[in-house]
Structures are given as structure tokens and as C-alpha cells.
Design a protein around this motif. Structure first.
Motif: not given
Length: 145
Positions: A9-12, A17-27
Motif C-alpha cells: 500500500l505504501l508503494e502504491a 495509485n491508492t484509493s481513498l479506502a486504502e489511504e484510510i487504512t494506511l493512516r
């Protein structure tokens, strides 16, 4: 397993190339206490992004109001009209005479066209004659067999 997913996810994320949901997961991952040491350097980045996201400007921003003045707009119409008149006038009054060499070249071109047309007509007549000869040969071969 979770570390591999976070690294992916960090690489994306850094490639955009991340979606909003993936960014929320990272945060959420970097907000928690169980951050792996290999990606701990990104924890400060996500903490700073969260702080920056919560900032609100106290300054009043005034956007300039663009007024539609008739005085400014009529100049555009006049300028466009002058350009159109000059272009049309230039086209009408331009010198379109052809030189003697160009006239001779056009005459030679027309003569060549006529000669090629004559040749084409004669070749077409010849092929019609050959078609008749081929038909005669086929009929003769049928009879002789």
C-alpha cells in the motif's frame, strides 16, 4: 502478512495509485501503536499529514470580482472585424497571375493527361478483344474434347 500488505500500500501510495479506502487504512495503521520498525519512518509523515489536514485558515480570502464592462468588450469586436476585413481584402486583391513557366507547365500537364487518356482507351479496347479471343479458345476446347 500485514506488513507485506502495508508495504504494498505504501508503494502504491507514493505512486499515487491508492484509493481513498486504502489511504484510510494506511493512516489507521500508522496512527496505531503496533507499527513495524521497517516502516516506522513513515509514521511521522502520516502524523504530519493528519495535523496538516486538521488545520483551518483564519484568514479571510477575497476573490476579485470580474466585472463585464461593455467598454472593454467592444474593442474585441472591432479588432475581430478589422482582421476579417483585412483578410478578405487581401485575398480579393492579391495578385493571382501565373508566370509564363507555370502556364507552360499546365499546358504540358494537360497534354500528358490527354495522351494518357488516349492510351488508356486503346488499352481497354485491346483487353475487350482479348476477352473475345479467350472466349473463342474456351469454346473451341469444349468442342474439340
Amino acid at each position: 502478512m500485514e506488513l507485506a500488505r502495508i508495504e504494498k500500500l505504501l508503494e502504491a501510495y507514493f505512486e499515487g495509485n491508492t484509493s481513498l479506502a486504502e489511504e484510510i487504512t494506511l493512516r489507521a495503521y500508522f496512527k496505531g501503536n503496533r507499527v513495524d520498525a521497517s516502516v516506522q519512518m513513515y509514521q511521522a509523515l502520516f502524523a504530519g499529514l493528519e495535523i496538516a489536514g486538521n488545520e483551518v485558515s483564519q484568514r479571510d480570502i477575497k476573490m476579485p470580482v470580474k466585472s463585464s464592462n461593455f467598454q472593454n468588450n467592444w474593442w474585441y469586436g472591432i479588432a475581430a472585424s478589422v482582421i476579417v476585413v483585412l483578410t478578405v481584402g487581401g485575398m480579393l486583391f492579391s495578385n493571382t497571375s501565373i508566370s509564363q513557366k507555370e502556364k507552360e507547365a499546365l499546358m504540358a500537364l494537360n497534354e500528358s493527361k490527354e495522351a494518357l487518356l488516349f492510351l488508356s482507351e486503346n488499352l481497354n479496347k485491346g483487353t475487350e478483344q482479348l476477352a473475345l479471343v479467350n472466349q473463342f479458345t474456351e469454346t473451341k476446347n469444349r468442342i474439340l474434347k
